[in-house]
Write a protein that holds these residues in place. Sequence first.
Motif, PDB file in Angstrom:
ATOM      1  N   UNK A  50       0.818  -1.216   0.000  1.00 15.47           N
ATOM      2  CA  UNK A  50       0.000   0.000   0.000  1.00 15.47           C
ATOM      3  C   UNK A  50       0.851   1.266   0.000  1.00 15.47           C
ATOM      4  N   UNK A  51       0.377   2.274  -0.713  1.00 18.17           N
ATOM      5  CA  UNK A  51       1.054   3.568  -0.729  1.00 18.17           C
ATOM      6  C   UNK A  51       1.081   4.222   0.644  1.00 18.17           C
ATOM      7  N   UNK A  52      -0.016   4.055   1.386  1.00 20.98           N
ATOM      8  CA  UNK A  52      -0.108   4.572   2.751  1.00 20.98           C
ATOM      9  C   UNK A  52      -0.211   3.365   3.675  1.00 20.98           C
ATOM     10  N   UNK A  53       0.777   3.172   4.556  1.00 22.88           N
ATOM     11  CA  UNK A  53       0.738   1.983   5.410  1.00 22.88           C
ATOM     12  C   UNK A  53       0.897   2.374   6.868  1.00 22.88           C
ATOM     13  N   UNK A  54       0.027   1.811   7.701  1.00 19.31           N
ATOM     14  CA  UNK A  54      -0.024   2.186   9.115  1.00 19.31           C
ATOM     15  C   UNK A  54       0.032   0.943   9.998  1.00 19.31           C
ATOM     16  N   UNK A  55       0.982   0.949  10.940  1.00 19.62           N
ATOM     17  CA  UNK A  55       1.072  -0.123  11.937  1.00 19.62           C
ATOM     18  C   UNK A  55       0.523   0.413  13.248  1.00 19.62           C
ATOM     19  N   UNK A  56      -0.193  -0.441  13.967  1.00 15.88           N
ATOM     20  CA  UNK A  56      -0.715  -0.051  15.271  1.00 15.88           C
ATOM     21  C   UNK A  56       0.436   0.007  16.275  1.00 15.88           C
ATOM     22  N   UNK A  57       0.329   0.887  17.263  1.00 17.32           N
ATOM     23  CA  UNK A  57       1.398   0.961  18.270  1.00 17.32           C
ATOM     24  C   UNK A  57       1.482  -0.337  19.072  1.00 17.32           C
ATOM     25  N   UNK A  58       0.395  -1.127  19.080  1.00 18.19           N
ATOM     26  CA  UNK A  58       0.404  -2.443  19.744  1.00 18.19           C
ATOM     27  C   UNK A  58       0.875  -3.551  18.798  1.00 18.19           C
ATOM     28  N   UNK A  59       1.342  -3.187  17.606  1.00 21.38           N
ATOM     29  CA  UNK A  59       1.709  -4.186  16.587  1.00 21.38           C
ATOM     30  C   UNK A  59       3.052  -4.849  16.849  1.00 21.38           C
ATOM     31  N   UNK A  60       3.315  -5.914  16.091  1.00 21.16           N
ATOM     32  CA  UNK A  60       4.588  -6.632  16.197  1.00 21.16           C
ATOM     33  C   UNK A  60       5.716  -5.763  15.628  1.00 21.16           C
ATOM     34  N   UNK A  61       6.934  -5.869  16.197  1.00 20.14           N
ATOM     35  CA  UNK A  61       8.061  -5.040  15.740  1.00 20.14           C
ATOM     36  C   UNK A  61       8.302  -5.102  14.231  1.00 20.14           C
ATOM     37  N   UNK A  62       8.197  -6.310  13.641  1.00 18.03           N
ATOM     38  CA  UNK A  62       8.486  -6.427  12.208  1.00 18.03           C
ATOM     39  C   UNK A  62       7.426  -5.715  11.368  1.00 18.03           C
ATOM     40  N   UNK A  63       6.230  -5.567  11.927  1.00 15.58           N
ATOM     41  CA  UNK A  63       5.153  -4.857  11.224  1.00 15.58           C
ATOM     42  C   UNK A  63       5.420  -3.353  11.280  1.00 15.58           C
ATOM     43  N   UNK A  64       5.825  -2.892  12.458  1.00 14.39           N
ATOM     44  CA  UNK A  64       6.159  -1.460  12.602  1.00 14.39           C
ATOM     45  C   UNK A  64       7.317  -1.088  11.685  1.00 14.39           C
ATOM     46  N   UNK A  65       8.220  -2.044  11.465  1.00 11.11           N
ATOM     47  CA  UNK A  65       9.410  -1.765  10.644  1.00 11.11           C
ATOM     48  C   UNK A  65       9.056  -1.514   9.183  1.00 11.11           C
ATOM     49  N   UNK A  66       7.987  -2.145   8.661  1.00  8.94           N
ATOM     50  CA  UNK A  66       7.657  -1.974   7.228  1.00  8.94           C
ATOM     51  C   UNK A  66       6.638  -0.854   6.983  1.00  8.94           C
ATOM     52  N   UNK A  67       5.914  -0.444   8.023  1.00 13.19           N
ATOM     53  CA  UNK A  67       4.867   0.575   7.833  1.00 13.19           C
ATOM     54  C   UNK A  67       5.479   1.968   7.698  1.00 13.19           C
ATOM     55  N   UNK A  68       4.778   2.826   6.964  1.00 15.34           N
ATOM     56  CA  UNK A  68       5.260   4.210   6.810  1.00 15.34           C
ATOM     57  C   UNK A  68       5.048   5.025   8.088  1.00 15.34           C
ATOM     58  N   UNK A  69       4.048   4.610   8.875  1.00 16.29           N
ATOM     59  CA  UNK A  69       3.728   5.371  10.087  1.00 16.29           C
ATOM     60  C   UNK A  69       3.172   4.443  11.161  1.00 16.29           C
TER      61      UNK A  69
END
Length: 266
Positions: free
Chosen positions: A227-246
């Motif tokens: 996705x052009x705009x990608x959002x990870x939740x602050x409760x998300x897994x570290x590897x998910x936060x690493x790929x999200x734009x915000x």
Amino acid sequence: MTVKMIAVDMDGTFLNSQQEYDREKFSQLYQRMKQQEVRFVIASGNQYYQLKSFFPEVEDELSFVAENGAYVISEGEELFTGEIDPELVHDVLTILAAFTEGHTILCGKNSAYVAENEPESFIEHGRKYYHRLKKVPNLFEVKEDTLFKFALSFPVEQVSEVLEQLHDTLGEKVIPISSGHGDVDLIIPGIHKAHGLMKLQEVWGIKNHEVAAFGDSGNDLEMLKHAGFSYAMSNGQPKVKAVAKEIILSNDENGVLTKIEELLGN
């Protein structure tokens, strides 16, 4: 840059810890999405029949990338159904029998299936995510359905080790992914949430850079990268936060709806 499609994971993302969401706020934002011709898509590892139950008023207007992309329904119409070869289903079940701590739900188009000798607590837990869940004498006997996913459950502390073992044992036949807590899904190679979004984008003529995606777990990685705009939740897994734009507010702080409101232009 305009967003024309918003795709949300459910557990740990759109839903709070009580498996609920702010229905009034969503309803207001959904009307604005319709006015602005923004498509709203539910992209989850869960069963279609469970997912649509969260949106009783508008389920026939929405699109669902269910079962981690193996079953795509748009406005009540089936767009895509994956299938695991029956022989491969048999092979995988044989391999899974060696994992003594694991529990298995076999997921199909018409229903999900669980062996009747599984603990009742596991079956009850399964019913939360699979509103159509049939008990069968054993999973090897399930024949009259299109099967497209295995949903496994392990003690949380074993998940990373189990993922490695499954990768080693299964090769590329089916792909193990973490879907949060102690849950592991075995999915068809190349059939994931991003694949499901692409099917919808083809129908609607939406480009990748016009897609906003929200997620928290390993089964959201492809979708967030896509996705052009990608959002990870602050409760998300570290590897998910690493790929999200915000990284945004958690699922218990209305993170998704707050960001959607921003995207639509307060």
